[in-house]
Design a protein around this motif. Structure first.
Motif, PDB file in Angstrom:
ATOM      1  N   MET A  97       8.123  -1.441  -0.489  1.00 21.76           N
ATOM      2  CA  MET A  97       6.839  -2.034  -0.871  1.00 21.76           C
ATOM      3  C   MET A  97       5.732  -1.397  -0.044  1.00 21.76           C
ATOM      4  O   MET A  97       5.853  -1.279   1.181  1.00 21.76           O
ATOM      5  CB  MET A  97       6.870  -3.543  -0.640  1.00 21.76           C
ATOM      6  CG  MET A  97       7.933  -4.261  -1.455  1.00 21.76           C
ATOM      7  SD  MET A  97       7.995  -6.051  -1.113  1.00 21.76           S
ATOM      8  CE  MET A  97       6.434  -6.582  -1.848  1.00 21.76           C
ATOM      9  N   VAL A  98       4.659  -1.013  -0.728  1.00 23.65           N
ATOM     10  CA  VAL A  98       3.531  -0.347  -0.079  1.00 23.65           C
ATOM     11  C   VAL A  98       2.261  -1.041  -0.528  1.00 23.65           C
ATOM     12  O   VAL A  98       1.972  -1.128  -1.733  1.00 23.65           O
ATOM     13  CB  VAL A  98       3.463   1.141  -0.467  1.00 23.65           C
ATOM     14  CG1 VAL A  98       2.301   1.834   0.241  1.00 23.65           C
ATOM     15  CG2 VAL A  98       4.782   1.847  -0.170  1.00 23.65           C
ATOM     16  N   GLY A  99       1.471  -1.551   0.420  1.00 23.38           N
ATOM     17  CA  GLY A  99       0.236  -2.240   0.060  1.00 23.38           C
ATOM     18  C   GLY A  99      -0.955  -1.689   0.807  1.00 23.38           C
ATOM     19  O   GLY A  99      -0.835  -1.202   1.931  1.00 23.38           O
ATOM     20  N   PHE A 100      -2.110  -1.790   0.166  1.00 22.50           N
ATOM     21  CA  PHE A 100      -3.377  -1.390   0.778  1.00 22.50           C
ATOM     22  C   PHE A 100      -4.314  -2.598   0.818  1.00 22.50           C
ATOM     23  O   PHE A 100      -4.531  -3.255  -0.204  1.00 22.50           O
ATOM     24  CB  PHE A 100      -4.035  -0.248  -0.005  1.00 22.50           C
ATOM     25  CG  PHE A 100      -5.389   0.142   0.543  1.00 22.50           C
ATOM     26  CD1 PHE A 100      -5.491   0.914   1.686  1.00 22.50           C
ATOM     27  CD2 PHE A 100      -6.558  -0.295  -0.074  1.00 22.50           C
ATOM     28  CE1 PHE A 100      -6.734   1.248   2.209  1.00 22.50           C
ATOM     29  CE2 PHE A 100      -7.800   0.038   0.434  1.00 22.50           C
ATOM     30  CZ  PHE A 100      -7.889   0.821   1.586  1.00 22.50           C
TER      31      PHE A 100
ATOM     32  N   PHE B  54       3.652  -0.118  -5.377  1.00 22.56           N
ATOM     33  CA  PHE B  54       2.341  -0.065  -4.728  1.00 22.56           C
ATOM     34  C   PHE B  54       1.546  -1.320  -5.084  1.00 22.56           C
ATOM     35  O   PHE B  54       1.529  -1.738  -6.250  1.00 22.56           O
ATOM     36  CB  PHE B  54       1.544   1.151  -5.197  1.00 22.56           C
ATOM     37  CG  PHE B  54       2.165   2.467  -4.848  1.00 22.56           C
ATOM     38  CD1 PHE B  54       2.259   2.882  -3.529  1.00 22.56           C
ATOM     39  CD2 PHE B  54       2.650   3.313  -5.839  1.00 22.56           C
ATOM     40  CE1 PHE B  54       2.823   4.106  -3.201  1.00 22.56           C
ATOM     41  CE2 PHE B  54       3.205   4.532  -5.525  1.00 22.56           C
ATOM     42  CZ  PHE B  54       3.298   4.935  -4.203  1.00 22.56           C
ATOM     43  N   MET B  55       0.850  -1.872  -4.099  1.00 17.32           N
ATOM     44  CA  MET B  55       0.013  -3.050  -4.319  1.00 17.32           C
ATOM     45  C   MET B  55      -1.405  -2.725  -3.862  1.00 17.32           C
ATOM     46  O   MET B  55      -1.657  -2.514  -2.671  1.00 17.32           O
ATOM     47  CB  MET B  55       0.605  -4.243  -3.574  1.00 17.32           C
ATOM     48  CG  MET B  55       2.087  -4.438  -3.924  1.00 17.32           C
ATOM     49  SD  MET B  55       2.779  -5.965  -3.300  1.00 17.32           S
ATOM     50  CE  MET B  55       1.992  -7.099  -4.426  1.00 17.32           C
ATOM     51  N   HIS B  56      -2.311  -2.666  -4.812  1.00 14.08           N
ATOM     52  CA  HIS B  56      -3.662  -2.160  -4.592  1.00 14.08           C
ATOM     53  C   HIS B  56      -4.533  -3.162  -3.838  1.00 14.08           C
ATOM     54  O   HIS B  56      -4.171  -4.327  -3.630  1.00 14.08           O
ATOM     55  CB  HIS B  56      -4.309  -1.788  -5.919  1.00 14.08           C
ATOM     56  CG  HIS B  56      -4.504  -2.957  -6.847  1.00 14.08           C
ATOM     57  ND1 HIS B  56      -5.543  -3.852  -6.693  1.00 14.08           N
ATOM     58  CD2 HIS B  56      -3.802  -3.380  -7.935  1.00 14.08           C
ATOM     59  CE1 HIS B  56      -5.489  -4.767  -7.660  1.00 14.08           C
ATOM     60  NE2 HIS B  56      -4.436  -4.514  -8.416  1.00 14.08           N
ATOM     61  N   GLY B  57      -5.709  -2.710  -3.474  1.00 11.59           N
ATOM     62  CA  GLY B  57      -6.661  -3.533  -2.741  1.00 11.59           C
ATOM     63  C   GLY B  57      -7.545  -4.369  -3.652  1.00 11.59           C
ATOM     64  O   GLY B  57      -7.562  -4.224  -4.881  1.00 11.59           O
ATOM     65  N   TYR B  58      -8.303  -5.243  -3.025  1.00 11.96           N
ATOM     66  CA  TYR B  58      -9.227  -6.158  -3.710  1.00 11.96           C
ATOM     67  C   TYR B  58     -10.276  -5.363  -4.480  1.00 11.96           C
ATOM     68  O   TYR B  58     -10.928  -4.462  -3.948  1.00 11.96           O
ATOM     69  CB  TYR B  58      -9.894  -7.023  -2.647  1.00 11.96           C
ATOM     70  CG  TYR B  58     -10.915  -8.025  -3.137  1.00 11.96           C
ATOM     71  CD1 TYR B  58     -10.512  -9.224  -3.692  1.00 11.96           C
ATOM     72  CD2 TYR B  58     -12.275  -7.782  -3.006  1.00 11.96           C
ATOM     73  CE1 TYR B  58     -11.443 -10.168  -4.109  1.00 11.96           C
ATOM     74  CE2 TYR B  58     -13.215  -8.709  -3.420  1.00 11.96           C
ATOM     75  CZ  TYR B  58     -12.784  -9.900  -3.981  1.00 11.96           C
ATOM     76  OH  TYR B  58     -13.719 -10.824  -4.388  1.00 11.96           O
ATOM     77  N   GLY B  59     -10.419  -5.672  -5.771  1.00 11.03           N
ATOM     78  CA  GLY B  59     -11.433  -5.021  -6.599  1.00 11.03           C
ATOM     79  C   GLY B  59     -10.992  -3.732  -7.238  1.00 11.03           C
ATOM     80  O   GLY B  59     -11.755  -3.130  -7.993  1.00 11.03           O
TER      81      GLY B  59
END
Length: 217
Positions: free
Chosen positions: A110-113, A23-28
């Motif tokens: 891969m999973v990103g937000f 998982f790849m999280h969002g900005y902040g």
């Protein structure tokens, strides 16, 4: 030298890892923001290990959070520079996590937000061995004009976006579809009705099912 990444992990429910979901999280935010998605997917993906690394930099606009790269929202080139800047960091982390579990590169999803979706799409499409699946929630396709010459394969891709997103407007979904089309890369998409900049239960379900369908048996 790639910058080291780390973050929370979930062991596979079955006890034996046969796949890795990153998982790849969002900005902040940070890695803790998305790791619980793995708990929702453990029934669908009992043999998957989950990891959600913290981005490498403190966030300029949210010092308690992290960023994959700096955003000023004023420079139209900063996203392209950013995904290239962080590419080696993420690629090295993925290789290390696969090695940790003794898995081949084709056992990766891969999973990103948001900013993490931009990063996941950029890195995943340029991996030496393409991932089994890439999911982008509420993100952008950065540098779509470079895909035809840079993409190393055509991994299964799912884009999910809320039609009420006021952070990254839903037009980004259709722009990404156009970019993939020009590069002859197939892509599925799901529009979450009435949803803003976030992941609703339907989007979450579609994502888990998409990974389960595309991981090697």
């Amino acid at each position: 030298m790639p910058r080291p990444l780390d973050g929370p992990r979930l062991k596979p429910a079955s006890g034996q890892a046969r796949a890795l979901v990153v998982f790849m999280h969002g900005y902040g935010a940070d890695g803790n923001d998305l790791i619980d998605l793995g708990r929702h997917w453990q029934e669908l993906l009992p043999d998957a290990a989950f990891v959600s690394p913290h981005a490498p930099e403190p966030c300029g606009m949210s010092p308690m959070g992290r960023q994959w790269w700096e955003l000023t929202f004023r420079d139209p080139g900063e996203r392209w520079r950013g995904v290239n800047q962080v590419h080696a960091d993420v690629d090295a982390f993925l290789d290390a996590e696969l090695a940790r579990h003794g898995l081949g590169a084709d056992r990766l999803a891969m999973v990103g937000f948001s900013q993490g979706a931009m990063t996941a799409l950029h890195v995943g499409l340029r991996r030496r061995v393409p991932p089994a699946a890439i999911i982008g929630y509420s993100g952008h396709l950065v540098g779509g004009e470079h895909l035809r010459e840079q993409a190393t394969g055509k991994p299964p891709i799912l884009l999910v976006h809320g039609d009420q997103d006021n952070v990254i407007p839903v037009d980004a979904l259709f722009d990404a579809m156009a970019g993939f089309g020009k590069a002859d890369i197939p892509c599925q998409w799901h529009l979450s009705i009435g949803v803003g900049h976030g992941i609703d239960p339907d989007g979450l379900r579609h994502g888990g099912e998409f990974i389960a369908q595309n991981l090697p048996r």
